[in-house]
Design a protein around this motif. Structure first.
Motif, PDB file in Angstrom:
ATOM      1  N   PRO A 190       0.796  -1.229   0.000  1.00 37.94           N
ATOM      2  CA  PRO A 190       0.000   0.000   0.000  1.00 37.94           C
ATOM      3  C   PRO A 190       0.831   1.283   0.000  1.00 37.94           C
ATOM      4  CG  PRO A 190      -0.060  -1.016   2.163  1.00 37.94           C
ATOM      5  CD  PRO A 190       0.625  -1.993   1.254  1.00 37.94           C
ATOM      6  N   GLY A 191       2.125   1.196   0.289  1.00 41.53           N
ATOM      7  CA  GLY A 191       2.986   2.377   0.292  1.00 41.53           C
ATOM      8  C   GLY A 191       3.569   2.714  -1.064  1.00 41.53           C
ATOM      9  N   VAL A 192       3.197   1.955  -2.090  1.00 35.56           N
ATOM     10  CA  VAL A 192       3.668   2.234  -3.449  1.00 35.56           C
ATOM     11  C   VAL A 192       2.617   3.086  -4.146  1.00 35.56           C
ATOM     12  CG1 VAL A 192       4.226   1.220  -5.696  1.00 35.56           C
ATOM     13  CG2 VAL A 192       5.089   0.164  -3.597  1.00 35.56           C
ATOM     14  N   SER A 193       3.049   4.219  -4.671  1.00 34.51           N
ATOM     15  CA  SER A 193       2.138   5.153  -5.328  1.00 34.51           C
ATOM     16  C   SER A 193       2.285   5.087  -6.842  1.00 34.51           C
ATOM     17  CB  SER A 193       2.462   6.578  -4.864  1.00 34.51           C
ATOM     18  OG  SER A 193       3.761   6.948  -5.347  1.00 34.51           O
ATOM     19  N   ALA A 194       1.363   5.745  -7.526  1.00 34.16           N
ATOM     20  CA  ALA A 194       1.450   5.855  -8.983  1.00 34.16           C
ATOM     21  C   ALA A 194       2.743   6.556  -9.377  1.00 34.16           C
ATOM     22  CB  ALA A 194       0.231   6.594  -9.530  1.00 34.16           C
ATOM     23  N   GLY A 195       3.206   7.479  -8.545  1.00 34.86           N
ATOM     24  CA  GLY A 195       4.468   8.172  -8.824  1.00 34.86           C
ATOM     25  C   GLY A 195       5.649   7.216  -8.853  1.00 34.86           C
ATOM     26  N   VAL A 196       5.648   6.240  -7.948  1.00 38.54           N
ATOM     27  CA  VAL A 196       6.710   5.226  -7.938  1.00 38.54           C
ATOM     28  C   VAL A 196       6.652   4.429  -9.236  1.00 38.54           C
ATOM     29  CG1 VAL A 196       7.483   3.075  -6.847  1.00 38.54           C
ATOM     30  CG2 VAL A 196       6.854   5.026  -5.421  1.00 38.54           C
ATOM     31  N   VAL A 197       5.474   3.943  -9.592  1.00 35.61           N
ATOM     32  CA  VAL A 197       5.316   3.134 -10.810  1.00 35.61           C
ATOM     33  C   VAL A 197       5.756   3.930 -12.026  1.00 35.61           C
ATOM     34  CG1 VAL A 197       3.650   1.963 -12.317  1.00 35.61           C
ATOM     35  CG2 VAL A 197       3.478   1.715  -9.827  1.00 35.61           C
ATOM     36  N   HIS A 198       5.325   5.159 -12.107  1.00 34.34           N
ATOM     37  CA  HIS A 198       5.678   5.997 -13.256  1.00 34.34           C
ATOM     38  C   HIS A 198       7.184   6.195 -13.343  1.00 34.34           C
ATOM     39  CE1 HIS A 198       5.955   9.516 -15.889  1.00 34.34           C
ATOM     40  NE2 HIS A 198       4.883   8.982 -16.448  1.00 34.34           N
ATOM     41  N   ARG A 199       7.822   6.457 -12.213  1.00 30.15           N
ATOM     42  CA  ARG A 199       9.271   6.686 -12.214  1.00 30.15           C
ATOM     43  C   ARG A 199      10.026   5.436 -12.659  1.00 30.15           C
ATOM     44  NH1 ARG A 199      12.097   9.159  -6.963  1.00 30.15           N
ATOM     45  NH2 ARG A 199      11.031  11.023  -7.724  1.00 30.15           N
ATOM     46  N   VAL A 200       9.650   4.279 -12.142  1.00 29.63           N
ATOM     47  CA  VAL A 200      10.355   3.042 -12.482  1.00 29.63           C
ATOM     48  C   VAL A 200      10.107   2.655 -13.941  1.00 29.63           C
ATOM     49  CG1 VAL A 200      10.600   0.580 -11.929  1.00 29.63           C
ATOM     50  CG2 VAL A 200      10.312   2.233 -10.108  1.00 29.63           C
TER      51      VAL A 200
END
Length: 189
Positions: free
Chosen positions: A105-115
């Motif tokens: 739950p601590g993974v955001s769309a921002g993390v996914v987008h960056r990776v």
């Protein structure tokens, strides 16, 4: 971002948690819905959700039941889910897949987008939190057959990723924690 699919692994029984984590609720939202939203908000398309334990109950929570892929051998571990998901993506035009786990739950769309930024068929990228490798992982289409052939048990792609010269760690500690939820006590307060 090239056409990058989302692959949400949500098949586990959650034995230590006391039930399937896909059905766990945080802030009024089931984990599976939350994780699916993270992938779609980051621009992943198509998105496939791999189900196993309580598959029909979890499928009923999905806005599009066609996104569901059932890993018939899900009880053998994460490897079975990853294999089923990658095979389901073979019929799509996606050049890469963001592999995300339902209990983060601590993974955001921002993390996914960056990776996933600049992902292509050769990409091997992994989120890191304060230098510690975590999830999500981005796998270019070139690698899918090799990964699917080598998965087993609860390891998923862990062994495959070890020592890969192509692996790019992407620091995301400023955007999220990447902590997984194994037990109910691990839920953010």
């Amino acid at each position: 971002m090239a056409e990058t699919a989302g692959l949400l692994l949500a098949a586990g029984a959650g034995r230590r948690f006391g039930g399937p984590k896909a059905l766990a609720v945080l802030d009024g939202e089931p984990f599976v819905v939350r994780a699916l939203r993270v992938l779609t908000d980051a621009g992943c398309a198509p998105v496939r959700v791999v189900l196993g334990a309580s598959a029909e109950e979890v499928r009923a929570l999905l806005p599009d039941s066609e996104a569901a892929v059932v890993a018939e051998d899900w009880e053998s571990g994460l490897g079975a889910s990853l294999r089923a998901g990658l095979r389901a993506l073979e019929t799509t035009a996606a050049e890469a897949a963001v592999v995300h786990l339902v209990d983060l739950p601590g993974v955001s769309a921002g993390v996914v987008h960056r990776v996933a930024d600049k992902a292509d068929e050769d990409t091997v990228a992994r989120a890191a939190y304060d230098g510690v490798p975590g999830h999500p992982v981005v796998l270019g289409r070139r690698w899918w057959p090799e990964i699917a052939a080598g998965t087993s048990g609860d390891k998923g792609a862990r062994d495959w990723l070890k020592g890969r010269p192509e692996l790019r760690l992407v620091e995301c500690g400023d955007l999220g924690t990447g902590h997984d939820v194994d037990r109910r006590e691990d839920l953010p307060g």
